[in-house]
Design an enzyme around this catalytic site. Structure first.
Site, short mmCIF file in Angstrom:
data_model
loop_
_atom_site.label_atom_id
_atom_site.label_comp_id
_atom_site.label_asym_id
_atom_site.label_seq_id
_atom_site.Cartn_x
_atom_site.Cartn_y
_atom_site.Cartn_z
N ARG A 54 11.54 -34.74 26.95
CA ARG A 54 10.92 -34.72 25.61
C ARG A 54 11.04 -36.12 25.02
NH1 ARG A 54 14.78 -36.58 23.88
NH2 ARG A 54 13.92 -36.27 21.82
N GLY A 55 10.44 -36.30 23.82
CA GLY A 55 10.38 -37.64 23.25
C GLY A 55 9.04 -38.25 23.66
N ALA A 56 8.29 -38.76 22.66
CA ALA A 56 6.91 -39.17 22.92
C ALA A 56 6.74 -40.13 24.11
CB ALA A 56 6.31 -39.76 21.63
N ARG A 95 1.74 -30.20 25.22
CA ARG A 95 2.26 -30.38 23.85
C ARG A 95 1.22 -31.17 23.05
NH1 ARG A 95 8.39 -32.02 23.01
NH2 ARG A 95 7.97 -31.05 21.00
N GLN A 214 18.32 -31.98 18.70
CA GLN A 214 18.26 -33.18 19.54
C GLN A 214 19.23 -34.26 19.07
OE1 GLN A 214 15.58 -31.58 18.35
NE2 GLN A 214 13.77 -31.85 19.63
N ASP A 255 6.23 -39.84 16.88
CA ASP A 255 5.48 -39.16 17.93
C ASP A 255 4.00 -39.51 17.88
OD1 ASP A 255 7.91 -37.36 17.07
OD2 ASP A 255 7.54 -37.09 19.20
N ASN A 265 6.74 -37.55 12.84
CA ASN A 265 8.00 -37.58 13.58
C ASN A 265 8.64 -36.21 13.43
OD1 ASN A 265 9.90 -39.12 15.20
ND2 ASN A 265 11.29 -39.03 13.45
N LYS A 266 9.79 -36.02 14.06
CA LYS A 266 10.45 -34.72 14.06
C LYS A 266 10.59 -34.15 12.65
CE LYS A 266 11.49 -32.89 16.99
NZ LYS A 266 10.56 -31.93 17.62
O1 MRU Z 1 10.26 -32.44 20.16
P1 MRU Z 1 10.75 -33.71 20.79
O2 MRU Z 1 12.21 -33.71 21.09
O3 MRU Z 1 9.91 -34.13 21.96
O4 MRU Z 1 10.49 -34.76 19.63
C1 MRU Z 1 10.37 -36.08 19.85
C2 MRU Z 1 11.45 -36.78 19.22
O5 MRU Z 1 12.50 -36.86 19.79
C3 MRU Z 1 11.31 -37.39 17.92
O6 MRU Z 1 10.40 -36.93 17.04
C4 MRU Z 1 11.44 -38.88 18.04
O7 MRU Z 1 11.95 -39.34 16.86
C5 MRU Z 1 10.18 -39.61 18.42
S1 MRU Z 1 10.05 -39.90 20.11
C6 MRU Z 1 10.84 -41.46 20.36
#
Ligand code: MRU
Length: 376
Positions: A54-56, A95, A214, A255, A265-266
């Site tokens: 996970r993570g963009a 996703r 996370q 993201d 973002n999250k």
């Molecule tokens: O749902 P996730 O864990 O894939 O979300 C992504 C993230 O971890 C965050 O939003 C993050 O801050 C951006 S990705 C570097």
């Protein structure tokens, strides 16, 4: 970055078995360190959808390897080149929010569509996906260098008039925009790792980041493994810490960021930005340009993922050496699980990119990336 004494990236191709892609299965961290092998398009879709990765930025690179695997699968099973395009659609549907997923697949397809023969496509797909992984590492290193200047300036300012030298810089981060969310170094964490290496005294407030935690699970773990002092806080504590003068800088990832600087973002990031704004605390977003959606100007047009409500209803953790899942609300209470929110550009002090720092507005972003702007 380090796990124990060993350096890892989050994704790599097996040296002896081309077409076998190793990833860290992040669902088990911090309690178990499990490496998983991806060998098919279905493996890649599952790994992204179910958040093994996970993570963009990491989602993007995993998707790029997915296209490479689709070419191998097409050849092995006697399928046509069309299988690659069908696989691309399948991976894209895993996703919706992280721009990097779509960016990486489109990059792969635009290069590979110059070739008609799978024997040519496979080595190219291998080369490009490996190059994309390497350039993600480079981008994060550069983000780290640019972001380091911000931390250094804050440290210099803070050291004036303070008796104990050097002062500790308190950084608040949300979710995991660390090396685990990229191939290496991270986006928001890259400046932190560099500043620490160069002797700036740091402490990181880590938002636990419900519902998937996370922050508590991943950011806390990777900071700990790399010797960065940190404290896990509940998601609602940030505003209080900011009012008390206990936060010098907020540093988060993204993201998807629009061409005019609105930042997805999250979920929960927006509240941190509002509080930072109200308390006059710099709020920076670190992101590679592969996260920028050049076709979208307004944050409200970013597709926001809604995930399974059970992620809100249940929490998992370690009990007697076993990972257990427990229910929190009444069995019959419904839950809603938006995974991301949008922070409007007016609350963002600046964007830290691989090319430098810019303001979160159309002109400043376009100045840094004149080659990427979509002409009307
Ligand atoms: O749902 P996730 O864990 O894939 O979300 C992504 C993230 O971890 C965050 O939003 C993050 O801050 C951006 S990705 C570097």
């Amino acid at each position: 970055m380090k796990v124990g004494n060993k350096n890892y990236t989050t994704i790599w191709e097996d040296e002896n078995n081309p077409g076998v892609i190793h990833v860290i299965d992040q669902r088990w961290l911090p309690h178990k360190f499990i490496i998983e092998c991806l060998t098919s398009v279905d493996d890649v879709v599952k790994a992204i959808k179910e958040m093994h990765v996970r993570g963009a930025p990491l989602i993007g690179i995993t998707a790029a390897y997915g296209i490479y695997l689709s070419a191998i699968e097409a050849k092995k099973n006697g399928l046509g080149i069309n299988f690659i395009f069908e696989s691309a659609e399948k991976i894209k549907s895993s996703r919706p929010t992280a721009k990097n997923l779509f960016w990486a697949i489109d990059e792969m397809l635009s290069i590979l569509s110059n070739y008609q023969n799978l024997d040519k496509i496979i080595p190219f797909a291998q080369l490009i996906s490996n190059e994309m992984a390497d350039s993600d590492v480079e981008d994060c290193k550069n983000i780290g260098e640019h972001g380091f200047q911000i931390i250094k300036d804050i440290a210099n300012k803070k050291s004036r008039g303070i008796e104990s030298y050097p002062p500790t810089i308190n950084i608040l981060t949300h979710c995991n925009a660390g090396w685990l969310a990229t191939v290496d170094y991270g986006t928001a964490t890259a400046p932190i790792y560099i500043a620490h290496e160069r002797g700036i005294k740091l402490h990181v407030w880590v938002d636990e980041t419900r519902p998937r935690n996370q922050g508590a699970k991943l950011t806390a773990w990777e900071l700990g493994e790399n010797g960065i002092p940190h404290t896990v806080i509940i998601d609602n504590a940030g505003g209080h810490l900011m009012q008390k003068g206990m936060v010098d800088l907020v540093l988060v990832g993204s993201d998807r960021t629009t061409s005019s600087g609105d930042v997805a973002n999250k979920i929960g990031t927006n509240l941190k930005a509002l509080s930072a704004f109200d308390n006059n605390i710099p709020f920076y977003v670190a992101l590679p340009s592969s996260t920028i959606d050049w076709d979208i100007e307004k944050g409200e047009d970013i597709p926001i993922e809604i995930r399974n409500p059970d992620e809100v209803r249940y929490v998992d953790g370690l009990n007697n050496n076993e990972i257990v899942n427990v229910l929190i609300p009444p069995e019959t209470s419904p839950a809603l699980n938006y995974a991301f929110d949008v922070t409007p550009s007016r609350l963002v002090t600046g964007l830290i990119t691989e090319r430098g720092i810019c303001k979160a507005n159309k002109e400043s972003i376009a100045d840094l990336f004149p080659d990427k702007v979509v002409k009307p």
